[in-house]
Write a protein that holds these residues in place. Structure first.
Motif, PDB file in Angstrom:
ATOM      1  N   THR A  54       0.829  -1.202   0.000  1.00  0.00           N
ATOM      2  CA  THR A  54       0.000   0.000   0.000  1.00  0.00           C
ATOM      3  C   THR A  54       0.866   1.255   0.000  1.00  0.00           C
ATOM      4  OG1 THR A  54      -1.818  -1.107   1.164  1.00  0.00           O
ATOM      5  CG2 THR A  54      -1.746   1.292   1.279  1.00  0.00           C
ATOM      6  N   THR A  55       1.878   1.266   0.857  1.00  0.00           N
ATOM      7  CA  THR A  55       2.794   2.411   0.913  1.00  0.00           C
ATOM      8  C   THR A  55       3.521   2.578  -0.413  1.00  0.00           C
ATOM      9  OG1 THR A  55       3.105   2.063   3.281  1.00  0.00           O
ATOM     10  CG2 THR A  55       4.745   3.413   2.151  1.00  0.00           C
ATOM     11  N   ARG A  56       3.919   1.456  -1.028  1.00  0.00           N
ATOM     12  CA  ARG A  56       4.652   1.520  -2.302  1.00  0.00           C
ATOM     13  C   ARG A  56       3.767   2.062  -3.424  1.00  0.00           C
ATOM     14  NH1 ARG A  56       6.062  -3.405  -2.535  1.00  0.00           N
ATOM     15  NH2 ARG A  56       4.667  -4.132  -4.175  1.00  0.00           N
ATOM     16  N   LEU A  57       2.498   1.695  -3.425  1.00  0.00           N
ATOM     17  CA  LEU A  57       1.592   2.194  -4.459  1.00  0.00           C
ATOM     18  C   LEU A  57       1.481   3.711  -4.400  1.00  0.00           C
ATOM     19  CD1 LEU A  57      -1.269  -0.478  -4.355  1.00  0.00           C
ATOM     20  CD2 LEU A  57       0.418  -0.151  -6.166  1.00  0.00           C
ATOM     21  N   TYR A  58       1.315   4.238  -3.187  1.00  0.00           N
ATOM     22  CA  TYR A  58       1.254   5.688  -3.039  1.00  0.00           C
ATOM     23  C   TYR A  58       2.582   6.328  -3.437  1.00  0.00           C
ATOM     24  CZ  TYR A  58      -3.309   5.790  -0.785  1.00  0.00           C
ATOM     25  OH  TYR A  58      -4.648   5.698  -0.537  1.00  0.00           O
ATOM     26  N   ALA A  59       3.679   5.691  -3.049  1.00  0.00           N
ATOM     27  CA  ALA A  59       4.994   6.228  -3.381  1.00  0.00           C
ATOM     28  C   ALA A  59       5.233   6.209  -4.887  1.00  0.00           C
ATOM     29  CB  ALA A  59       6.074   5.432  -2.656  1.00  0.00           C
ATOM     30  N   LEU A  60       4.734   5.192  -5.567  1.00  0.00           N
ATOM     31  CA  LEU A  60       4.865   5.116  -7.023  1.00  0.00           C
ATOM     32  C   LEU A  60       4.178   6.304  -7.695  1.00  0.00           C
ATOM     33  CD1 LEU A  60       4.335   1.373  -8.074  1.00  0.00           C
ATOM     34  CD2 LEU A  60       6.197   2.874  -8.823  1.00  0.00           C
ATOM     35  N   ASP A 110       2.225  -3.545  -9.858  1.00  0.00           N
ATOM     36  CA  ASP A 110       1.724  -2.395  -9.102  1.00  0.00           C
ATOM     37  C   ASP A 110       1.126  -1.343 -10.024  1.00  0.00           C
ATOM     38  OD1 ASP A 110       2.523  -3.559  -6.763  1.00  0.00           O
ATOM     39  OD2 ASP A 110       4.307  -2.311  -6.486  1.00  0.00           O
ATOM     40  N   LEU A 111       1.787  -1.070 -11.143  1.00  0.00           N
ATOM     41  CA  LEU A 111       1.280  -0.073 -12.090  1.00  0.00           C
ATOM     42  C   LEU A 111      -0.050  -0.521 -12.686  1.00  0.00           C
ATOM     43  CD1 LEU A 111       4.657   0.822 -13.828  1.00  0.00           C
ATOM     44  CD2 LEU A 111       3.275   2.361 -12.424  1.00  0.00           C
ATOM     45  N   GLN A 112      -0.177  -1.818 -12.961  1.00  0.00           N
ATOM     46  CA  GLN A 112      -1.435  -2.341 -13.481  1.00  0.00           C
ATOM     47  C   GLN A 112      -2.538  -2.181 -12.449  1.00  0.00           C
ATOM     48  OE1 GLN A 112      -1.906  -3.429 -16.636  1.00  0.00           O
ATOM     49  NE2 GLN A 112      -4.092  -3.587 -16.150  1.00  0.00           N
ATOM     50  N   ALA A 113      -2.223  -2.418 -11.172  1.00  0.00           N
ATOM     51  CA  ALA A 113      -3.204  -2.258 -10.103  1.00  0.00           C
ATOM     52  C   ALA A 113      -3.660  -0.808  -9.996  1.00  0.00           C
ATOM     53  CB  ALA A 113      -2.614  -2.732  -8.776  1.00  0.00           C
ATOM     54  N   LEU A 114      -2.735   0.134 -10.157  1.00  0.00           N
ATOM     55  CA  LEU A 114      -3.090   1.549 -10.115  1.00  0.00           C
ATOM     56  C   LEU A 114      -4.042   1.907 -11.257  1.00  0.00           C
ATOM     57  CD1 LEU A 114       0.391   3.123  -9.248  1.00  0.00           C
ATOM     58  CD2 LEU A 114      -1.634   3.074  -7.777  1.00  0.00           C
ATOM     59  N   MET A 115      -3.759   1.390 -12.455  1.00  0.00           N
ATOM     60  CA  MET A 115      -4.631   1.649 -13.599  1.00  0.00           C
ATOM     61  C   MET A 115      -6.036   1.122 -13.344  1.00  0.00           C
ATOM     62  SD  MET A 115      -2.203   0.899 -16.929  1.00  0.00           S
ATOM     63  CE  MET A 115      -3.520   1.345 -18.067  1.00  0.00           C
ATOM     64  N   GLU A 116      -6.133  -0.063 -12.756  1.00  0.00           N
ATOM     65  CA  GLU A 116      -7.432  -0.698 -12.525  1.00  0.00           C
ATOM     66  C   GLU A 116      -8.256   0.039 -11.483  1.00  0.00           C
ATOM     67  OE1 GLU A 116      -6.423  -4.704 -11.587  1.00  0.00           O
ATOM     68  OE2 GLU A 116      -5.964  -5.253 -13.670  1.00  0.00           O
ATOM     69  N   THR A 117      -7.600   0.788 -10.591  1.00  0.00           N
ATOM     70  CA  THR A 117      -8.339   1.552  -9.585  1.00  0.00           C
ATOM     71  C   THR A 117      -8.634   2.975 -10.042  1.00  0.00           C
ATOM     72  OG1 THR A 117      -6.264   2.200  -8.482  1.00  0.00           O
ATOM     73  CG2 THR A 117      -7.402   0.230  -7.653  1.00  0.00           C
ATOM     74  N   GLY A 118      -8.284   3.291 -11.295  1.00  0.00           N
ATOM     75  CA  GLY A 118      -8.640   4.587 -11.860  1.00  0.00           C
ATOM     76  C   GLY A 118      -7.582   5.655 -11.770  1.00  0.00           C
ATOM     77  N   ILE A 145      -9.579   4.825  -0.060  1.00  0.00           N
ATOM     78  CA  ILE A 145      -9.325   5.154   1.344  1.00  0.00           C
ATOM     79  C   ILE A 145      -9.208   3.876   2.166  1.00  0.00           C
ATOM     80  CG2 ILE A 145     -10.283   6.241   3.414  1.00  0.00           C
ATOM     81  CD1 ILE A 145     -11.577   8.316   1.583  1.00  0.00           C
ATOM     82  N   ALA A 146     -10.113   2.922   1.920  1.00  0.00           N
ATOM     83  CA  ALA A 146     -10.073   1.669   2.664  1.00  0.00           C
ATOM     84  C   ALA A 146      -8.774   0.916   2.419  1.00  0.00           C
ATOM     85  CB  ALA A 146     -11.271   0.798   2.283  1.00  0.00           C
ATOM     86  N   ALA A 147      -8.295   0.948   1.168  1.00  0.00           N
ATOM     87  CA  ALA A 147      -7.070   0.225   0.834  1.00  0.00           C
ATOM     88  C   ALA A 147      -5.846   0.825   1.515  1.00  0.00           C
ATOM     89  CB  ALA A 147      -6.862   0.218  -0.678  1.00  0.00           C
ATOM     90  N   SER A 148      -5.928   2.112   1.866  1.00  0.00           N
ATOM     91  CA  SER A 148      -4.771   2.774   2.476  1.00  0.00           C
ATOM     92  C   SER A 148      -4.685   2.538   3.976  1.00  0.00           C
ATOM     93  CB  SER A 148      -4.838   4.283   2.216  1.00  0.00           C
ATOM     94  OG  SER A 148      -5.867   4.879   2.978  1.00  0.00           O
ATOM     95  N   MET A 149      -5.738   1.986   4.576  1.00  0.00           N
ATOM     96  CA  MET A 149      -5.763   1.815   6.027  1.00  0.00           C
ATOM     97  C   MET A 149      -5.372   0.396   6.424  1.00  0.00           C
ATOM     98  SD  MET A 149      -9.080   3.974   7.286  1.00  0.00           S
ATOM     99  CE  MET A 149     -10.233   2.938   6.383  1.00  0.00           C
ATOM    100  N   THR A 150      -4.709   0.295   7.541  1.00  0.00           N
ATOM    101  CA  THR A 150      -4.341  -1.009   8.090  1.00  0.00           C
ATOM    102  C   THR A 150      -4.615  -1.007   9.588  1.00  0.00           C
ATOM    103  OG1 THR A 150      -2.067  -0.264   8.469  1.00  0.00           O
ATOM    104  CG2 THR A 150      -2.514  -1.393   6.381  1.00  0.00           C
TER     105      THR A 150
END
Length: 239
Positions: A4-10, A41-49, A107-112
Protein backbone atom coordinates in the motif's frame (compact mmCIF):
# COMPACT_ATOMS: atom_id res chain seq x y z
CA UNK A 1 7.89 -0.95 2.51
CA UNK A 2 4.48 -2.66 2.30
CA UNK A 3 2.52 -2.69 -0.96
CA UNK A 4 0.00 0.00 0.00
CA UNK A 5 2.79 2.41 0.91
CA UNK A 6 4.65 1.52 -2.30
CA UNK A 7 1.59 2.19 -4.46
CA UNK A 8 1.25 5.69 -3.04
CA UNK A 9 4.99 6.23 -3.38
CA UNK A 10 4.86 5.12 -7.02
CA UNK A 11 2.24 7.72 -7.83
CA UNK A 12 4.24 10.43 -6.09
CA UNK A 13 7.40 9.38 -7.92
CA UNK A 14 5.58 9.70 -11.25
CA UNK A 15 4.02 13.03 -10.21
CA UNK A 16 7.45 14.42 -9.29
CA UNK A 17 8.94 13.36 -12.64
CA UNK A 18 5.98 14.57 -14.76
CA UNK A 19 5.75 15.19 -17.62
CA UNK A 20 8.85 13.03 -18.16
CA UNK A 21 8.14 9.26 -18.04
CA UNK A 22 10.00 6.82 -15.77
CA UNK A 23 11.02 3.37 -16.97
CA UNK A 24 10.04 0.20 -15.13
CA UNK A 25 13.73 -0.52 -14.54
CA UNK A 26 14.27 2.87 -12.92
CA UNK A 27 11.20 2.47 -10.72
CA UNK A 28 12.27 -1.04 -9.70
CA UNK A 29 15.70 0.26 -8.69
CA UNK A 30 14.14 3.21 -6.84
CA UNK A 31 11.93 0.97 -4.69
CA UNK A 32 14.29 -1.99 -4.53
CA UNK A 33 11.81 -4.48 -5.99
CA UNK A 34 11.69 -6.53 -9.17
CA UNK A 35 10.53 -5.14 -12.51
CA UNK A 36 7.69 -7.68 -12.41
CA UNK A 37 6.51 -6.26 -9.07
CA UNK A 38 6.53 -2.72 -10.48
CA UNK A 39 4.56 -3.83 -13.55
CA UNK A 40 1.99 -5.50 -11.30
CA UNK A 41 1.72 -2.39 -9.10
CA UNK A 42 1.28 -0.07 -12.09
CA UNK A 43 -1.44 -2.34 -13.48
CA UNK A 44 -3.20 -2.26 -10.10
CA UNK A 45 -3.09 1.55 -10.11
CA UNK A 46 -4.63 1.65 -13.60
CA UNK A 47 -7.43 -0.70 -12.52
CA UNK A 48 -8.34 1.55 -9.58
CA UNK A 49 -8.64 4.59 -11.86
CA UNK A 50 -5.32 6.33 -11.22
CA UNK A 51 -4.44 8.11 -14.52
CA UNK A 52 -1.10 6.39 -15.09
CA UNK A 53 -0.19 5.62 -18.68
CA UNK A 54 2.63 4.08 -20.64
CA UNK A 55 4.31 5.11 -23.88
CA UNK A 56 6.50 2.84 -25.97
CA UNK A 57 9.63 3.49 -27.97
CA UNK A 58 12.77 5.47 -27.29
CA UNK A 59 12.33 7.76 -24.31
CA UNK A 60 9.11 6.00 -23.31
CA UNK A 61 7.99 4.68 -19.97
CA UNK A 62 5.31 5.28 -17.35
CA UNK A 63 3.89 8.67 -16.40
CA UNK A 64 0.95 10.27 -14.61
CA UNK A 65 -0.92 13.50 -15.27
CA UNK A 66 -0.31 15.58 -12.11
CA UNK A 67 -3.42 17.64 -12.85
CA UNK A 68 -5.57 14.51 -12.59
CA UNK A 69 -4.36 13.37 -9.16
CA UNK A 70 -4.01 14.80 -5.67
CA UNK A 71 -0.94 14.67 -3.43
CA UNK A 72 -1.17 12.45 -0.32
CA UNK A 73 -3.69 13.63 2.28
CA UNK A 74 -3.02 12.50 5.84
CA UNK A 75 -6.28 11.61 7.59
CA UNK A 76 -6.56 10.68 11.23
CA UNK A 77 -7.93 7.18 11.90
CA UNK A 78 -11.31 8.69 12.91
CA UNK A 79 -11.47 10.83 9.75
CA UNK A 80 -10.57 7.92 7.49
CA UNK A 81 -13.14 5.67 9.20
CA UNK A 82 -15.89 8.28 8.88
CA UNK A 83 -15.10 8.98 5.23
CA UNK A 84 -14.98 5.30 4.35
CA UNK A 85 -18.32 4.60 6.02
CA UNK A 86 -20.00 7.65 4.47
CA UNK A 87 -18.69 7.03 0.96
CA UNK A 88 -19.21 3.27 1.00
CA UNK A 89 -22.86 3.64 1.98
CA UNK A 90 -23.65 6.46 -0.45
CA UNK A 91 -26.89 5.86 -2.33
CA UNK A 92 -25.95 3.93 -5.47
CA UNK A 93 -28.43 6.06 -7.46
CA UNK A 94 -27.23 9.45 -6.21
CA UNK A 95 -25.22 11.73 -8.50
CA UNK A 96 -21.49 10.89 -8.59
CA UNK A 97 -22.11 7.63 -6.70
CA UNK A 98 -19.61 5.76 -8.88
CA UNK A 99 -16.80 8.17 -8.01
CA UNK A 100 -17.81 7.99 -4.34
CA UNK A 101 -17.48 4.21 -4.36
CA UNK A 102 -14.02 4.22 -5.92
CA UNK A 103 -12.93 6.93 -3.48
CA UNK A 104 -14.12 4.73 -0.60
CA UNK A 105 -12.16 1.80 -1.99
CA UNK A 106 -8.97 3.87 -2.21
CA UNK A 107 -9.32 5.15 1.34
CA UNK A 108 -10.07 1.67 2.66
CA UNK A 109 -7.07 0.22 0.83
CA UNK A 110 -4.77 2.77 2.48
CA UNK A 111 -5.76 1.81 6.03
CA UNK A 112 -4.34 -1.01 8.09
CA UNK A 113 -4.68 -2.31 11.63
CA UNK A 114 -7.20 -0.76 14.09
CA UNK A 115 -8.18 2.06 11.70
CA UNK A 116 -9.15 -0.43 8.99
CA UNK A 117 -11.09 -2.59 11.46
CA UNK A 118 -12.95 0.46 12.84
CA UNK A 119 -13.91 1.65 9.35
CA UNK A 120 -15.24 -1.77 8.33
CA UNK A 121 -17.14 -2.11 11.61
CA UNK A 122 -18.76 1.31 11.22
CA UNK A 123 -19.67 0.75 7.56
CA UNK A 124 -21.26 -2.61 8.42
CA UNK A 125 -23.63 -0.88 10.86
CA UNK A 126 -25.07 1.59 8.33
CA UNK A 127 -27.79 0.64 5.85
CA UNK A 128 -29.89 2.68 3.42
CA UNK A 129 -32.96 2.27 1.26
CA UNK A 130 -31.83 3.44 -2.20
CA UNK A 131 -33.94 5.66 -4.39
CA UNK A 132 -34.69 4.54 -7.93
CA UNK A 133 -33.25 6.40 -10.90
CA UNK A 134 -31.95 5.36 -14.29
CA UNK A 135 -28.14 5.11 -14.43
CA UNK A 136 -28.01 6.58 -17.95
CA UNK A 137 -30.06 9.55 -16.77
CA UNK A 138 -27.85 10.00 -13.74
CA UNK A 139 -24.70 9.91 -15.88
CA UNK A 140 -26.12 12.49 -18.31
CA UNK A 141 -27.08 14.80 -15.43
CA UNK A 142 -23.62 14.44 -13.89
CA UNK A 143 -22.03 15.34 -17.23
CA UNK A 144 -24.23 18.39 -17.74
CA UNK A 145 -23.54 19.75 -14.26
CA UNK A 146 -19.80 19.04 -14.42
CA UNK A 147 -19.20 20.38 -17.94
CA UNK A 148 -21.80 23.19 -17.83
CA UNK A 149 -23.56 22.01 -20.99
CA UNK A 150 -27.15 21.90 -22.18
CA UNK A 151 -29.15 18.77 -21.39
CA UNK A 152 -32.17 17.48 -23.32
CA UNK A 153 -34.55 15.49 -21.17
CA UNK A 154 -37.95 13.82 -21.03
CA UNK A 155 -39.71 14.62 -17.78
CA UNK A 156 -42.89 13.44 -16.05
CA UNK A 157 -44.24 15.97 -13.57
CA UNK A 158 -46.19 15.30 -10.35
CA UNK A 159 -49.46 15.21 -12.31
CA UNK A 160 -48.15 12.54 -14.68
CA UNK A 161 -47.72 14.86 -17.67
CA UNK A 162 -44.74 14.09 -19.93
CA UNK A 163 -42.78 16.85 -21.65
CA UNK A 164 -39.57 17.35 -23.60
CA UNK A 165 -37.20 20.00 -22.25
CA UNK A 166 -33.87 21.60 -23.08
CA UNK A 167 -32.33 22.79 -19.84
CA UNK A 168 -29.20 24.62 -18.71
CA UNK A 169 -27.95 22.80 -15.62
CA UNK A 170 -27.07 25.00 -12.64
CA UNK A 171 -26.66 22.51 -9.81
CA UNK A 172 -28.06 19.73 -7.68
CA UNK A 173 -30.40 19.83 -4.69
CA UNK A 174 -31.01 17.03 -2.19
CA UNK A 175 -34.08 17.08 0.06
CA UNK A 176 -35.88 14.37 2.02
CA UNK A 177 -33.87 11.62 0.38
CA UNK A 178 -34.59 12.89 -3.15
CA UNK A 179 -32.21 14.45 -5.68
CA UNK A 180 -33.20 17.29 -7.99
CA UNK A 181 -31.51 18.87 -10.99
CA UNK A 182 -31.86 22.64 -10.69
CA UNK A 183 -31.72 24.23 -14.14
CA UNK A 184 -32.90 27.03 -16.38
CA UNK A 185 -35.71 25.54 -18.47
CA UNK A 186 -35.73 26.98 -21.99
CA UNK A 187 -39.33 25.91 -22.54
CA UNK A 188 -40.61 27.72 -19.43
CA UNK A 189 -37.99 30.50 -19.54
CA UNK A 190 -37.53 30.12 -15.80
CA UNK A 191 -35.64 28.18 -13.20
CA UNK A 192 -37.04 24.72 -12.48
CA UNK A 193 -36.27 21.71 -10.31
CA UNK A 194 -36.42 18.27 -11.94
CA UNK A 195 -36.61 15.25 -9.65
CA UNK A 196 -34.10 12.73 -10.95
CA UNK A 197 -36.42 9.73 -10.60
CA UNK A 198 -38.99 11.53 -12.81
CA UNK A 199 -36.53 12.07 -15.67
CA UNK A 200 -37.20 9.17 -18.01
CA UNK A 201 -34.56 10.05 -20.61
CA UNK A 202 -31.66 12.48 -20.79
CA UNK A 203 -29.31 13.27 -23.64
CA UNK A 204 -26.16 15.33 -23.11
CA UNK A 205 -25.13 17.85 -25.76
CA UNK A 206 -21.92 19.69 -26.59
CA UNK A 207 -23.68 23.07 -26.40
CA UNK A 208 -22.33 25.31 -23.64
CA UNK A 209 -24.92 26.48 -21.14
CA UNK A 210 -25.10 30.04 -19.86
CA UNK A 211 -23.93 30.60 -16.30
CA UNK A 212 -26.80 30.67 -13.79
CA UNK A 213 -26.74 31.50 -10.10
CA UNK A 214 -28.16 28.54 -8.18
CA UNK A 215 -29.57 30.68 -5.36
CA UNK A 216 -31.27 32.97 -7.88
CA UNK A 217 -32.98 30.04 -9.62
CA UNK A 218 -34.24 28.78 -6.25
CA UNK A 219 -35.56 32.21 -5.20
CA UNK A 220 -39.31 32.12 -4.61
CA UNK A 221 -39.45 28.30 -4.64
CA UNK A 222 -40.02 25.83 -1.82
CA UNK A 223 -36.24 25.34 -1.76
CA UNK A 224 -35.38 29.03 -1.40
CA UNK A 225 -33.89 28.40 2.06
CA UNK A 226 -31.58 25.61 0.86
CA UNK A 227 -28.07 25.89 2.26
CA UNK A 228 -24.78 24.34 1.26
CA UNK A 229 -23.92 21.25 3.36
CA UNK A 230 -21.32 22.17 5.99
CA UNK A 231 -18.68 19.63 4.76
CA UNK A 232 -18.66 21.37 1.37
CA UNK A 233 -18.04 24.87 2.74
CA UNK A 234 -14.24 24.50 2.61
CA UNK A 235 -14.41 23.43 -1.04
CA UNK A 236 -16.43 26.47 -2.09
CA UNK A 237 -14.50 29.16 -0.21
CA UNK A 238 -12.25 31.45 -2.31
CA UNK A 239 -8.81 29.97 -3.09
Amino acid sequence: MNRTTRLYALVEELRAAAPRPRTVAALAARFEVSARTVQRDLQALMETGVPVRTTSGRGGGWSVDPHMTLPPIHFTADEASALTAALATADAHAPYAGAARTAAQKIAASMTGPASAAAHHLAARIVALPARSDSAVRTAVEQAVTTNTVLRLTYIDAAGRESERAVEAAGLLTANGMWYLIAWCRSRQAGRGFRLDRITAATPTAERARAHDLAELLRGSAAADAVRPAPLAALTSPL
